[in-house]
Write an enzyme that holds these catalytic residues in place. Structure first.
Site, PDB file in Angstrom:
ATOM      1  N   SER A  14      -3.960  -4.729 -11.217  1.00  0.00           N
ATOM      2  CA  SER A  14      -4.975  -3.988 -10.745  1.00  0.00           C
ATOM      3  C   SER A  14      -5.750  -3.892 -12.428  1.00  0.00           C
ATOM      4  O   SER A  14      -5.403  -2.807 -12.697  1.00  0.00           O
ATOM      5  CB  SER A  14      -4.887  -2.581 -10.019  1.00  0.00           C
ATOM      6  OG  SER A  14      -6.427  -2.046 -10.305  1.00  0.00           O
TER       7      SER A  14
ATOM      8  N   TYR B 149      -1.720   5.905 -10.910  1.00  0.00           N
ATOM      9  CA  TYR B 149      -1.869   5.170 -10.069  1.00  0.00           C
ATOM     10  C   TYR B 149      -1.714   3.851 -10.836  1.00  0.00           C
ATOM     11  O   TYR B 149      -1.283   2.565 -11.500  1.00  0.00           O
ATOM     12  CB  TYR B 149      -2.590   4.591  -8.812  1.00  0.00           C
ATOM     13  CG  TYR B 149      -3.107   3.318  -8.240  1.00  0.00           C
ATOM     14  CD1 TYR B 149      -2.101   2.582  -7.449  1.00  0.00           C
ATOM     15  CD2 TYR B 149      -3.829   2.798  -8.914  1.00  0.00           C
ATOM     16  CE1 TYR B 149      -2.596   1.395  -7.148  1.00  0.00           C
ATOM     17  CE2 TYR B 149      -4.118   1.428  -8.822  1.00  0.00           C
ATOM     18  CZ  TYR B 149      -3.624   0.903  -7.886  1.00  0.00           C
ATOM     19  OH  TYR B 149      -2.957  -0.767  -6.867  1.00  0.00           O
TER      20      TYR B 149
HETATM   21  N1  LIG Z   1      -5.989  -2.983  -2.146  1.00  0.00           N
HETATM   22  C1  LIG Z   1      -6.549  -3.229  -3.295  1.00  0.00           C
HETATM   23  O1  LIG Z   1      -8.230  -2.921  -3.348  1.00  0.00           O
HETATM   24  C2  LIG Z   1      -6.209  -3.940  -4.495  1.00  0.00           C
HETATM   25  C3  LIG Z   1      -6.119  -3.692  -5.668  1.00  0.00           C
HETATM   26  C4  LIG Z   1      -6.538  -3.945  -6.632  1.00  0.00           C
HETATM   27  C5  LIG Z   1      -4.374  -3.898  -6.320  1.00  0.00           C
HETATM   28  N2  LIG Z   1      -3.608  -2.794  -5.622  1.00  0.00           N
HETATM   29  C6  LIG Z   1      -2.452  -4.112  -5.113  1.00  0.00           C
HETATM   30  O2  LIG Z   1      -2.067  -4.984  -4.225  1.00  0.00           O
HETATM   31  C7  LIG Z   1      -0.405  -4.581  -3.807  1.00  0.00           C
HETATM   32  C8  LIG Z   1      -1.211  -4.920  -2.187  1.00  0.00           C
HETATM   33  O3  LIG Z   1      -1.620  -3.724  -0.962  1.00  0.00           O
HETATM   34  P1  LIG Z   1      -2.498  -3.694  -0.606  1.00  0.00           P
HETATM   35  O4  LIG Z   1      -3.844  -3.044  -0.702  1.00  0.00           O
HETATM   36  O5  LIG Z   1      -2.418  -4.331   0.519  1.00  0.00           O
HETATM   37  O6  LIG Z   1      -2.034  -2.227   0.347  1.00  0.00           O
HETATM   38  P2  LIG Z   1      -1.646  -2.124   1.220  1.00  0.00           P
HETATM   39  O7  LIG Z   1      -2.185  -2.625   2.262  1.00  0.00           O
HETATM   40  O8  LIG Z   1      -0.845  -0.050   1.208  1.00  0.00           O
HETATM   41  O9  LIG Z   1       0.258  -2.142   1.602  1.00  0.00           O
HETATM   42  C9  LIG Z   1       0.760  -2.219   0.682  1.00  0.00           C
HETATM   43  C10 LIG Z   1       2.463  -2.580   0.966  1.00  0.00           C
HETATM   44  O10 LIG Z   1       3.886  -1.980   0.196  1.00  0.00           O
HETATM   45  C11 LIG Z   1       4.608  -1.717   1.109  1.00  0.00           C
HETATM   46  N3  LIG Z   1       5.354  -0.756   0.443  1.00  0.00           N
HETATM   47  C12 LIG Z   1       5.384   0.437  -0.039  1.00  0.00           C
HETATM   48  N4  LIG Z   1       6.379   1.457  -0.223  1.00  0.00           N
HETATM   49  C13 LIG Z   1       6.458   0.673  -0.265  1.00  0.00           C
HETATM   50  C14 LIG Z   1       8.139   0.947  -0.714  1.00  0.00           C
HETATM   51  N5  LIG Z   1       8.230   2.143  -1.214  1.00  0.00           N
HETATM   52  N6  LIG Z   1       9.534  -0.352  -0.939  1.00  0.00           N
HETATM   53  C15 LIG Z   1       8.981  -0.795   0.118  1.00  0.00           C
HETATM   54  N7  LIG Z   1       7.495  -1.828   0.468  1.00  0.00           N
HETATM   55  C16 LIG Z   1       6.339  -0.532   0.196  1.00  0.00           C
HETATM   56  C17 LIG Z   1       3.650  -1.399   2.325  1.00  0.00           C
HETATM   57  O11 LIG Z   1       4.990  -1.602   3.695  1.00  0.00           O
HETATM   58  P3  LIG Z   1       5.132   0.003   3.641  1.00  0.00           P
HETATM   59  O12 LIG Z   1       4.499   1.742   3.725  1.00  0.00           O
HETATM   60  O13 LIG Z   1       5.759   0.624   5.331  1.00  0.00           O
HETATM   61  O14 LIG Z   1       6.707  -0.213   2.905  1.00  0.00           O
HETATM   62  C18 LIG Z   1       3.017  -2.303   2.491  1.00  0.00           C
HETATM   63  O15 LIG Z   1       4.262  -3.592   3.336  1.00  0.00           O
HETATM   64  C19 LIG Z   1      -0.586  -3.096  -4.317  1.00  0.00           C
HETATM   65  O16 LIG Z   1       0.597  -3.073  -5.196  1.00  0.00           O
HETATM   66  C20 LIG Z   1      -1.834  -2.216  -4.613  1.00  0.00           C
HETATM   67  O17 LIG Z   1      -2.221  -1.310  -5.706  1.00  0.00           O
HETATM   68  C21 LIG Z   1      -4.617  -2.922  -4.491  1.00  0.00           C
END
Ligand SMILES: NC(=O)c1ccc[n+]([C@@H]2O[C@H](COP(=O)([O-])OP(=O)(O)OC[C@H]3O[C@@H](n4cnc5c(N)ncnc54)[C@H](OP(=O)(O)O)[C@@H]3O)[C@@H](O)[C@H]2O)c1
Length: 244
Positions: A152, A167
């Site tokens: 990020s 984070y």
């Molecule tokens: N959305 C944004 O604006 C944004 C911006 C920059 C970076 N990111 C990064 O992009 C990635 C995906 O984010 P997203 O926005 O798609 O979020 P999200 O919808 O909350 O998805 C997160 C995923 O990670 C899994 N997860 C969380 N903790 C885990 C654990 N301990 N073991 C295994 N799986 C785990 C969740 O499933 P369960 O909870 O069922 O495990 C889910 O599949 C993250 O690394 C986030 O930091 C997102």
């Protein structure tokens, strides 16, 4: 056994991980998706299979060493090496808006007020978990594989704003992991890069985010499908280098 290349996507049950899996499926990869909640993961696998992709789903928790070992066992059963590893699973337990932070009204995102557990669990999952999973899967990566660490711009030291200490630090740690691992993977022809997807409408990003999930995932897929002479050890958004 299929001859299609294999992509393993952590966090593949929803949001950016799910959409990345879908886009890689379209490009002819068979998919291995992994995250914690079995029901969400199985729903995701059903949807992807209905779209015509070959999918394995495995529930695991990257905060738990025994669970990571079971993930490795499941990968070994595929009897194939991993061509693409997308480290997308992640959490943001510090919640609160920028205006809360500016008004100093006790936001749980505040560096000074966030409960300790929110910070330590975020670092344990995002930074240590990503390292542990990659280390455990490293023997099963194909020569010339691609590793994408989903990071990020909140980790960019040059752009640092208030709050979200856990984070930001966890993603800065992932960026260090990208750079160090890239050196160690060079002899195997494996390219390792960090990607910022932008601010994306997902559970984590919230409905106010500026990008849709397909747009965010496209930059991840770009890094997953780089040519053999592509960059390694870099930080990118939409295929363009961004500052650390
Ligand atoms: N959305 C944004 O604006 C944004 C911006 C920059 C970076 N990111 C990064 O992009 C990635 C995906 O984010 P997203 O926005 O798609 O979020 P999200 O919808 O909350 O998805 C997160 C995923 O990670 C899994 N997860 C969380 N903790 C885990 C654990 N301990 N073991 C295994 N799986 C785990 C969740 O499933 P369960 O909870 O069922 O495990 C889910 O599949 C993250 O690394 C986030 O930091 C997102």
């Amino acid at each position: 056994m299929s001859n299609l290349p294999l992509a393993l996507i952590t966090g593949g049950s929803r949001g950016l991980g799910f959409e990345t899996a879908r886009q890689l499926g379209r490009l002819g990869y068979r998919l291995f998706i992994a995250s914690r909640t079995k029901s969400t993961l199985e729903n995701a696998a059903r949807t992807l299979r209905a779209e015509g992709y070959l999918v394995t789903a495995h529930a695991f928790d990257m905060q738990d060493a025994a669970s990571i070992e079971l993930l490795v066992d499941a990968v070994k059963m595929k009897d194939a090496s991993i061509d693409v590893l997308i480290n997308c699973a992640g959490v943001m337990y510090e919640a609160g808006s920028d205006s809360d932070l500016k008004a100093e009204i006790g936001s749980t995102a505040s560096v000074l007020r966030s409960p300790e557990r929110n910070v330590t669990d975020t670092i344990a999952i995002n930074m240590i978990g990503t390292w542990s999973v990659t280390r455990a899967l490293a023997p099963y990566l194909a020569r010339g594989a691609r590793i994408v660490n989903v990071s990020s711009s909140m980790a960019s030291l040059g752009e640092m704003g208030p709050g979200y200490y856990g984070y930001r630090a966890s993603k800065a740690g992932i960026n260090v992991f990208t750079r160090t691992l890239a050196y160690e993977m060079r002899p195997r022809g494996i390219l390792v890069n960090s990607v910022c997807p932008g601010w994306v409408k997902t559970n984590m990003g919230g409905p106010g985010a500026t990008r849709d999930v397909a747009e965010g995932a496209a930059g991840i897929v770009w890094a997953a499908t780089l040519p053999p002479d592509g960059p390694t050890g870099g930080f990118f958004r939409d295929g363009q280098a961004i500052p650390w």
